[in-house]
Structure formats: structure tokens, C-alpha cells
Write a protein that holds these residues in place. Structure first.
Motif, PDB file in Angstrom:
ATOM      1  N   LYS A   6     -24.129  24.677  44.139  1.00  0.00           N
ATOM      2  CA  LYS A   6     -24.385  23.163  42.758  1.00  0.00           C
ATOM      3  C   LYS A   6     -23.665  23.346  41.616  1.00  0.00           C
ATOM      4  CE  LYS A   6     -27.055  20.540  46.789  1.00  0.00           C
ATOM      5  NZ  LYS A   6     -28.030  19.216  46.987  1.00  0.00           N
ATOM      6  N   GLY A   7     -23.743  22.783  40.188  1.00  0.00           N
ATOM      7  CA  GLY A   7     -23.152  23.021  39.771  1.00  0.00           C
ATOM      8  C   GLY A   7     -23.161  21.221  38.728  1.00  0.00           C
ATOM      9  N   ARG A   8     -24.483  21.377  37.887  1.00  0.00           N
ATOM     10  CA  ARG A   8     -24.823  20.677  36.590  1.00  0.00           C
ATOM     11  C   ARG A   8     -24.689  20.589  35.363  1.00  0.00           C
ATOM     12  NH1 ARG A   8     -28.761  20.511  41.247  1.00  0.00           N
ATOM     13  NH2 ARG A   8     -30.047  22.404  39.234  1.00  0.00           N
ATOM     14  N   ALA A   9     -24.207  19.153  34.746  1.00  0.00           N
ATOM     15  CA  ALA A   9     -23.711  19.778  33.160  1.00  0.00           C
ATOM     16  C   ALA A   9     -23.433  18.732  33.208  1.00  0.00           C
ATOM     17  CB  ALA A   9     -22.296  20.676  32.940  1.00  0.00           C
ATOM     18  N   CYS A  10     -24.175  18.695  31.291  1.00  0.00           N
ATOM     19  CA  CYS A  10     -23.915  16.818  30.469  1.00  0.00           C
ATOM     20  C   CYS A  10     -23.589  17.652  29.283  1.00  0.00           C
ATOM     21  CB  CYS A  10     -25.638  16.031  30.409  1.00  0.00           C
ATOM     22  SG  CYS A  10     -27.149  17.342  29.566  1.00  0.00           S
ATOM     23  N   GLN A  11     -23.165  16.903  28.192  1.00  0.00           N
ATOM     24  CA  GLN A  11     -23.075  17.163  26.803  1.00  0.00           C
ATOM     25  C   GLN A  11     -22.447  15.526  25.945  1.00  0.00           C
ATOM     26  OE1 GLN A  11     -19.218  19.952  26.402  1.00  0.00           O
ATOM     27  NE2 GLN A  11     -18.092  18.055  25.691  1.00  0.00           N
ATOM     28  N   PHE A  12     -22.533  15.463  24.818  1.00  0.00           N
ATOM     29  CA  PHE A  12     -22.348  14.727  23.875  1.00  0.00           C
ATOM     30  C   PHE A  12     -22.461  15.521  22.938  1.00  0.00           C
ATOM     31  CE2 PHE A  12     -27.770  15.572  23.545  1.00  0.00           C
ATOM     32  CZ  PHE A  12     -27.064  15.355  22.154  1.00  0.00           C
ATOM     33  N   ALA A  13     -21.396  14.500  21.858  1.00  0.00           N
ATOM     34  CA  ALA A  13     -21.192  14.566  20.569  1.00  0.00           C
ATOM     35  C   ALA A  13     -20.719  13.504  20.009  1.00  0.00           C
ATOM     36  CB  ALA A  13     -19.575  15.748  20.928  1.00  0.00           C
ATOM     37  N   MET A  48     -24.975  24.036  20.905  1.00  0.00           N
ATOM     38  CA  MET A  48     -24.197  23.453  19.927  1.00  0.00           C
ATOM     39  C   MET A  48     -22.660  23.951  20.070  1.00  0.00           C
ATOM     40  SD  MET A  48     -27.000  21.232  19.827  1.00  0.00           S
ATOM     41  CE  MET A  48     -27.131  21.189  18.253  1.00  0.00           C
ATOM     42  N   PHE A  49     -22.437  22.816  19.303  1.00  0.00           N
ATOM     43  CA  PHE A  49     -20.981  23.359  19.024  1.00  0.00           C
ATOM     44  C   PHE A  49     -20.518  22.617  17.912  1.00  0.00           C
ATOM     45  CE2 PHE A  49     -20.713  20.367  23.341  1.00  0.00           C
ATOM     46  CZ  PHE A  49     -19.881  19.659  22.148  1.00  0.00           C
ATOM     47  N   SER A  50     -20.093  23.196  17.346  1.00  0.00           N
ATOM     48  CA  SER A  50     -19.785  22.023  15.701  1.00  0.00           C
ATOM     49  C   SER A  50     -17.748  22.362  15.876  1.00  0.00           C
ATOM     50  CB  SER A  50     -19.910  22.214  14.728  1.00  0.00           C
ATOM     51  OG  SER A  50     -20.284  23.753  13.997  1.00  0.00           O
ATOM     52  N   LYS A  62      -9.465  24.731   9.586  1.00  0.00           N
ATOM     53  CA  LYS A  62     -10.004  24.251  10.372  1.00  0.00           C
ATOM     54  C   LYS A  62     -11.381  25.181  10.522  1.00  0.00           C
ATOM     55  CE  LYS A  62      -8.270  22.684  14.351  1.00  0.00           C
ATOM     56  NZ  LYS A  62      -7.434  22.850  15.648  1.00  0.00           N
ATOM     57  N   TRP A  63     -11.999  24.618  10.960  1.00  0.00           N
ATOM     58  CA  TRP A  63     -13.118  26.106  11.359  1.00  0.00           C
ATOM     59  C   TRP A  63     -14.035  25.651  12.468  1.00  0.00           C
ATOM     60  CZ3 TRP A  63     -18.568  24.879  11.867  1.00  0.00           C
ATOM     61  CH2 TRP A  63     -19.298  25.777  11.894  1.00  0.00           C
ATOM     62  N   GLY A  64     -14.463  26.543  13.517  1.00  0.00           N
ATOM     63  CA  GLY A  64     -15.023  25.899  13.977  1.00  0.00           C
ATOM     64  C   GLY A  64     -16.561  26.937  15.053  1.00  0.00           C
ATOM     65  N   GLY A  65     -17.662  26.280  15.460  1.00  0.00           N
ATOM     66  CA  GLY A  65     -18.547  27.024  16.277  1.00  0.00           C
ATOM     67  C   GLY A  65     -18.856  26.902  17.098  1.00  0.00           C
ATOM     68  N   GLU A  66     -19.926  27.552  18.197  1.00  0.00           N
ATOM     69  CA  GLU A  66     -20.978  27.538  18.595  1.00  0.00           C
ATOM     70  C   GLU A  66     -21.778  29.007  19.033  1.00  0.00           C
ATOM     71  OE1 GLU A  66     -18.720  28.828  22.929  1.00  0.00           O
ATOM     72  OE2 GLU A  66     -18.028  26.774  22.498  1.00  0.00           O
ATOM     73  N   MET A  67     -23.032  27.912  19.056  1.00  0.00           N
ATOM     74  CA  MET A  67     -24.096  28.971  19.601  1.00  0.00           C
ATOM     75  C   MET A  67     -24.963  28.430  21.261  1.00  0.00           C
ATOM     76  SD  MET A  67     -27.869  29.972  17.078  1.00  0.00           S
ATOM     77  CE  MET A  67     -28.137  27.569  17.225  1.00  0.00           C
ATOM     78  N   TRP A  68     -25.231  29.645  21.539  1.00  0.00           N
ATOM     79  CA  TRP A  68     -26.020  29.024  22.861  1.00  0.00           C
ATOM     80  C   TRP A  68     -27.275  29.807  22.995  1.00  0.00           C
ATOM     81  CZ3 TRP A  68     -21.196  31.303  22.808  1.00  0.00           C
ATOM     82  CH2 TRP A  68     -20.806  32.267  23.665  1.00  0.00           C
TER      83      TRP A  68
END
Length: 201
Positions: A6-13, A48-50, A62-68
Motif C-alpha cells: 500500500k502506498g499513500r501520498a499527499c501534495q499541495f502547491a 518541499m519543492f519550488s 527557469k529555476w527549480g529546486g526540491e529538498m526532502w
């Protein structure tokens, strides 16, 4: 279904747009069993992503990044946070000819588990990747694209191997409902380097 399957995930932006600039910021929480095999434990991971996009009359940036991070990493794991970021620039030399350049860096480490044990080996490493892309569109029905990528794996401030690949692509549209896409790809054998205190791999 078994519990481990089973896999669970949530995301908002959220997105903010002003004039020619768009900024996106978001949060992602996911179950490590199904979404990321690199993490060490079986607990959720938060990310966290932006992304920021802006442009002038011609140049597009374009600049993008993520940190987890792992919420409950194994005791044998010392590095708990990882990041990935990229910078991309696109410039139209003419109306039909465009150049794109992109640089990506990532510090996600490699984790290997010994078979039938709970022992993990953690190898902190950094990956640098660059891309150069040329696109020529003589008409709305024809597109010719050449792309060159290099990828470098770094440990102890020295690179272990460097890999490059080039790709040529031709796209032709006969009609609104039919088109062909042909591509040729050339991969170069990795160049082997030496890391400090390690044997050649």
C-alpha cells in the motif's frame, strides 16, 4: 492487499503570477515503500519543492529546486536531508532557431542493503548534469533537434565517472492526424576518475 504494497501520498502547491514571472511553491509527503527506493526506512518522506519562471522580450529563465528528508531514517544513516536544483535558460537566436541550456545538481546519496540482513551501506554522492539543446523549425510541420547531455558522479570532491550522450531528432507532420518522429542516439562510454582514498572503479 498486503500492507507493504500500500502506498499513500499527499501534495499541495500554490502559484503566484506577476507580469512575466511565475512562482510555484509546494509540499509533498509520500510513503517510502512505493515512491522512493533510495530511502533507508519504511516511514514517510517529506519534500518541499519550488519553481520560478521569468522572461524578457526573448530570453526565458527557469529555476527549480526540491529538498526532502526522511522522518525516521535508520540509525546507520547519517545524511537525513537531500536536495536537487536546476537552472535553465532558453534563447531564440532567430524565429526558427532556439538554444536551450540547463544545469542540474543533486546530492541524493546511494544506499545499498546487504541481502537478507538489516545492514545498510550509505555512500554520500553528488550528481552534476548539463544539457545543451539546439532546435531548428524551418516550418510549422518540420522540427530538427540536437541534444547533448553530460552527467558526472562526484564523491569526496572528486568525480568517479563522467558520462555523455548526444541525440539527433527529426519530426515531420504530414497532416493534423499523422506525423513521424525519427531519432538517432549516440552514447559515449563513461570516463573513469579517481576519488580521494579510493581505488579506481
Amino acid at each position: 492487499t498486503k500492507e507493504t504494497e500500500k502506498g499513500r501520498a499527499c501534495q499541495f502547491a500554490s502559484v503566484y503570477k506577476y507580469s512575466y514571472t511565475t512562482m510555484l511553491v509546494g509540499f509533498h509527503r509520500f510513503d517510502t515503500n512505493d515512491y522512493n527506493y533510495h530511502v533507508s526506512g519504511d516511514k514517510p518522506v517529506e519534500k518541499m519543492f519550488s519553481e520560478v519562471k521569468t522572461k524578457t522580450k526573448k530570453l526565458k529563465l527557469k529555476w527549480g529546486g526540491e529538498m526532502w528528508r526522511e522522518l525516521n531514517p535508520l540509525k546507520a544513516i547519517t545524511l537525513k536531508r537531500f536536495y536537487k536544483t536546476y537552472l535553465q535558460a532558453q534563447y531564440p537566436v532567430t524565429r526558427k532557431f532556439k538554444i536551450l541550456a540547463k544545469y542540474t545538481t543533486q546530492n541524493e546519496d546511494d544506499k545499498m542493503k546487504w541481502y537478507d540482513t538489516s545492514y545498510y551501506v550509505q555512500i554520500p554522492q553528488e550528481t552534476d548534469q548539463t544539457r545543451l539543446q539546439l532546435t531548428w523549425s524551418p516550418s510549422s510541420d518540420v522540427r530538427i533537434r540536437w541534444q547533448y547531455d553530460t552527467k558526472k558522479l562526484i564523491q569526496d570532491n572528486r568525480w568517479l565517472w563522467k558520462y555523455s550522450t548526444s541525440k539527433a531528432e527529426l519530426k515531420y507532420r504530414f497532416s493534423k492526424s499523422f506525423q513521424i518522429l525519427s531519432s538517432v542516439k549516440n552514447d559515449k562510454d563513461p570516463e573513469i576518475g579517481r576519488a580521494s582514498g579510493r581505488e579506481r572503479v
